[in-house]
Design a protein around this motif. Structure first.
Motif, mmCIF file in Angstrom:
data_model
loop_
_atom_site.group_PDB
_atom_site.id
_atom_site.type_symbol
_atom_site.label_atom_id
_atom_site.label_comp_id
_atom_site.label_asym_id
_atom_site.label_seq_id
_atom_site.Cartn_x
_atom_site.Cartn_y
_atom_site.Cartn_z
ATOM 1 N N ARG A 296 72.538 18.595 17.766
ATOM 2 C CA ARG A 296 72.844 17.620 18.804
ATOM 3 C C ARG A 296 72.948 16.240 18.174
ATOM 4 O O ARG A 296 72.190 15.887 17.279
ATOM 5 C CB ARG A 296 71.733 17.614 19.866
ATOM 6 N N ALA A 297 73.905 15.441 18.641
ATOM 7 C CA ALA A 297 74.163 14.139 18.027
ATOM 8 C C ALA A 297 72.951 13.229 18.098
ATOM 9 O O ALA A 297 72.775 12.359 17.247
ATOM 10 C CB ALA A 297 75.361 13.482 18.699
ATOM 11 N N GLU A 298 72.080 13.434 19.122
ATOM 12 C CA GLU A 298 70.961 12.505 19.264
ATOM 13 C C GLU A 298 69.812 12.808 18.301
ATOM 14 O O GLU A 298 68.847 12.054 18.225
ATOM 15 C CB GLU A 298 70.439 12.517 20.705
ATOM 16 N N LEU A 299 69.874 13.899 17.560
ATOM 17 C CA LEU A 299 68.842 14.160 16.565
ATOM 18 C C LEU A 299 68.871 13.082 15.490
ATOM 19 O O LEU A 299 69.935 12.650 15.055
ATOM 20 C CB LEU A 299 69.060 15.517 15.895
ATOM 21 N N SER A 300 67.707 12.666 15.064
ATOM 22 C CA SER A 300 67.645 11.724 13.953
ATOM 23 C C SER A 300 67.839 12.474 12.639
ATOM 24 O O SER A 300 67.683 13.704 12.565
ATOM 25 C CB SER A 300 66.294 11.010 13.942
ATOM 26 N N THR A 301 68.132 11.730 11.594
ATOM 27 C CA THR A 301 68.261 12.342 10.268
ATOM 28 C C THR A 301 66.950 12.977 9.843
ATOM 29 O O THR A 301 66.937 14.057 9.256
ATOM 30 C CB THR A 301 68.704 11.284 9.245
ATOM 31 N N GLY A 302 65.833 12.324 10.139
ATOM 32 C CA GLY A 302 64.527 12.885 9.810
ATOM 33 C C GLY A 302 64.269 14.207 10.505
ATOM 34 O O GLY A 302 63.630 15.106 9.933
ATOM 35 N N GLU A 303 64.761 14.356 11.730
ATOM 36 C CA GLU A 303 64.613 15.624 12.445
ATOM 37 C C GLU A 303 65.561 16.687 11.895
ATOM 38 O O GLU A 303 65.186 17.850 11.702
ATOM 39 C CB GLU A 303 64.891 15.417 13.929
ATOM 40 N N ALA A 304 66.804 16.282 11.659
ATOM 41 C CA ALA A 304 67.821 17.253 11.251
ATOM 42 C C ALA A 304 67.508 17.897 9.915
ATOM 43 O O ALA A 304 67.882 19.053 9.672
ATOM 44 C CB ALA A 304 69.186 16.572 11.205
ATOM 45 N N ILE A 305 66.823 17.170 9.060
ATOM 46 C CA ILE A 305 66.549 17.740 7.746
ATOM 47 C C ILE A 305 65.638 18.961 7.839
ATOM 48 O O ILE A 305 65.724 19.885 7.014
ATOM 49 C CB ILE A 305 65.960 16.672 6.796
ATOM 50 N N ILE A 306 64.772 19.025 8.840
ATOM 51 C CA ILE A 306 63.912 20.190 9.015
ATOM 52 C C ILE A 306 64.749 21.423 9.331
ATOM 53 O O ILE A 306 64.574 22.494 8.731
ATOM 54 C CB ILE A 306 62.881 19.943 10.131
ATOM 55 N N ASP A 307 65.684 21.290 10.266
ATOM 56 C CA ASP A 307 66.549 22.417 10.601
ATOM 57 C C ASP A 307 67.388 22.836 9.399
ATOM 58 O O ASP A 307 67.650 24.026 9.185
ATOM 59 C CB ASP A 307 67.463 22.051 11.767
ATOM 60 N N LEU A 308 67.815 21.869 8.609
ATOM 61 C CA LEU A 308 68.632 22.189 7.447
ATOM 62 C C LEU A 308 67.830 22.968 6.412
ATOM 63 O O LEU A 308 68.318 23.964 5.853
ATOM 64 C CB LEU A 308 69.181 20.900 6.834
ATOM 65 N N LEU A 309 66.611 22.539 6.137
ATOM 66 C CA LEU A 309 65.772 23.269 5.192
ATOM 67 C C LEU A 309 65.507 24.685 5.674
ATOM 68 O O LEU A 309 65.534 25.651 4.900
ATOM 69 C CB LEU A 309 64.453 22.524 4.970
ATOM 70 N N ARG B 183 58.630 14.767 12.588
ATOM 71 C CA ARG B 183 58.843 14.800 14.023
ATOM 72 C C ARG B 183 59.271 16.183 14.509
ATOM 73 O O ARG B 183 58.838 16.661 15.571
ATOM 74 C CB ARG B 183 59.886 13.752 14.425
ATOM 75 N N ALA B 184 60.134 16.864 13.767
ATOM 76 C CA ALA B 184 60.679 18.146 14.216
ATOM 77 C C ALA B 184 59.902 19.354 13.702
ATOM 78 O O ALA B 184 60.208 20.484 14.079
ATOM 79 C CB ALA B 184 62.143 18.264 13.792
ATOM 80 N N LEU B 185 58.896 19.130 12.867
ATOM 81 C CA LEU B 185 58.173 20.273 12.297
ATOM 82 C C LEU B 185 57.505 21.169 13.344
ATOM 83 O O LEU B 185 57.566 22.399 13.233
ATOM 84 C CB LEU B 185 57.123 19.784 11.291
#
Length: 525
Positions: free
Chosen positions: A4-17, A38-40
């Motif tokens: 989702r576009a509203e995810l921050s970069t700090g959040e998105a990196i968790i999903d990417l890993l 934040r997303a952990l």
């Protein structure tokens, strides 16, 4: 996996890993990297809170070496990064895939000397000194590309750590789209012509030898096939222990520090070396140079012909190369057994051999053992038999103290169904002793085998050999039994070798960590 576009970069990196298969992150949250956390809670990734960034780095290294998968760490600007540089140096030296993701000061306000919290002149430059990749992101796309570069490196090149720093303001920016895991390359295949030359040379050899390093850990089957056809002895580096079973009649194990082995190399007319840097810390002598008859397989073009002269240099994955060579080797008749005389042992080696024999008999064969820079581990490098790959983990190249305990914790998280033991000295344990709390918190049933001689024993003995009056090599130790119990561990101090065996058996059935304190007096009990 579109974010989702509203995810921050700090959040998105968790999903990417997570998309790249990461299941565990070792680290410590701080004021400068909380956005990475934040997303952990909603992810499937487990976070292990270390007691120090050095412990987190060694945990990731132990995880990587025990599993063959990259170990991942989160850290913060400044002291977080400097604290983890020692583990990164160990991972770089010993060829281990570790990814450190750190926060950094804002894009427009870093290294300006304005007195910012955790400010460094060149944080990325510090990381670059002990990593294969040191990257700084300026946009969300840079983060995605940086993670992709790291995992592509891990999949296709010599294992070595990578570093990615993300500025504080970037961590809070909208991530945008495109946060999918990318396809990864495979390991490079060797050239067919080089393989054919190696086969011809080995088939013609009268006294061939095989040398296996850490890069050949998963190629033991092919190496054994070659050895059995040629009736050739196999020598390993410390990192290569377990590539082939120690009890195989052609396996000499790690004996590269002996003059007799150097003579065997000199007399061999074909030395097949796979996956080893052949460094000073393999021979423990910087004057040993193999100048002829060397067939060398390595994934790293930077080391394949230095400092030793490779007459046949095969660039590529050791597993593929050895399998291809094995298919072309002509079997020789008869049986063969490798012979090697270790020579006379001094009193210390005789004593340590008794202790190590009890430990080996008491531990299951598949136990992963993480060892430290300590006399008992130096002896074990040679005389402790290991029969499975990734079951002997030792800090060879960088040679840092304090590695074994956190590395054992990381190994246990990576292989929870496999027994894990730590072999460490009384001084080295105190480098990372706080990680006993991590082991206790997670109720990890690891066995800490503490060799306590109340001294920096190896340094003391070196001083004596060099005619230096021993000084600064004795210390006042804590009561390790009380200290272990304060952290919530079971603790035991056996008074005999028989009691040591019983203590190890009890620890194997424990539901949490156990510290077993061994002393020289125990041997005579």
């Amino acid at each position: 996996m579109t974010q989702r576009a509203e995810l921050s970069t700090g959040e998105a990196i968790i999903d990417l890993l997570e998309a790249y298969g990461v299941d565990t992150i070792f680290g410590i949250p701080g004021v400068h990297n909380v956005e990475m956390y934040r997303a952990l809670p909603r992810s499937g990734i487990r976070h292990v809170l270390a007691r120090h960034e050095q412990g987190a780095g060694f945990m990731a290294d132990g995880y990587a070496r025990a599993t063959g998968r990259p170990g991942v760490c989160f850290t913060i600007t400044g002291p977080g990064l400097t604290n983890i540089l020692t583990p990164l140096g160990q991972a770089w030296s010993d060829s281990s895939n570790v990814l450190v993701i750190s926060s950094a000061l804002d894009i427009g306000d870093s290294a300006q000397g304005r007195g910012r919290l955790h400010e460094m002149i060149d944080q990325r430059g510090a990381a670059a000194s002990v990593t294969a990749l040191a990257m700084r992101a300026y946009t969300p796309k840079d983060v995605r590309d940086g993670v992709a570069r790291a995992f592509a490196h891990f999949a296709s090149q010599r294992p070595r750590p990578a570093y990615l720093e993300i500025p504080l303001d970037l961590l809070k920016e909208p991530a945008g789209g495109g946060w999918e895991a990318r396809g990864l390359p495979g390991l490079p295949a060797p050239a067919a012509g080089d393989i054919e030359r190696a086969i011809a040379r080995l088939n013609a050899a009268k006294a061939p030898m095989i040398l296996l390093g850490g890069g050949a850990l998963q190629a033991g089957g092919a190496a054994l096939e070659i050895a059995e056809k040629l009736k050739a002895p196999i020598v390993t580096t410390t990192a290569g222990k377990g590539a082939v079973p120690a009890n195989h009649p052609l396996c000499l194990g790690y004996v590269m520090g002996h003059d007799a082995i150097w003579r065997m190399f000199a007399e061999s007319d074909a030395i097949l070396c796979a996956g080893s840097e052949l460094s000073e810390t393999d021979f423990w002598n910087d004057r040993v140079v193999i100048e002829r008859n060397l067939i060398r397989i390595d994934i790293d073009p930077a080391v394949i012909s230095r400092p030793h002269m490779a007459e046949i240099a095969i660039l590529g994955d050791a597993g593929q190369a050895l399998a291809a060579i094995a298919r072309g080797i002509v079997a020789r008749p008869g049986e063969a057994k490798a012979q090697f005389d270790h020579g006379e042992s001094d009193q210390l080696r005789v004593m340590l051999a008794k202790v190590l024999g009890v430990i080996r008999d008491a531990l299951p064969e598949d136990t992963v053992i993480c060892s430290d820079m300590t006399q008992i581990a130096y002896a074990a490098n040679e005389i402790f038999p290991v029969s499975q790959p990734r079951s002997w983990i030792h800090p060879v190249g960088f040679g840092t103290l304090g590695f074994a305990l956190p590395a054992g914790i990381g190994a246990k998280f990576g292989r929870p169904d496999t027994p894990v033991a730590v072999m460490i000295g009384d001084y080295g344990l105190q480098y990372t002793i706080n990680e006993l709390g991590t082991a206790a918190e997670h109720k990890l049933p690891i066995i800490v085998l503490l060799w306590n001689n109340d001294a920096l024993g190896q340094i003391r003995d070196d001083m004596v050999r060099k005619g230096i009056q021993p000084n600064a090599v004795t210390l006042r130790n804590p009561d390790f039994q009380m200290l272990a119990r304060a952290y919530g561990l079971r603790a035991d101090r056996p008074d005999s070798l028989k009691a040591l065996a019983a203590a190890i058996r009890a620890a194997l059935s424990s539901d949490g960590p156990t510290l077993i304190e061994m002393t020289p007096r125990m041997v005579h009990g």
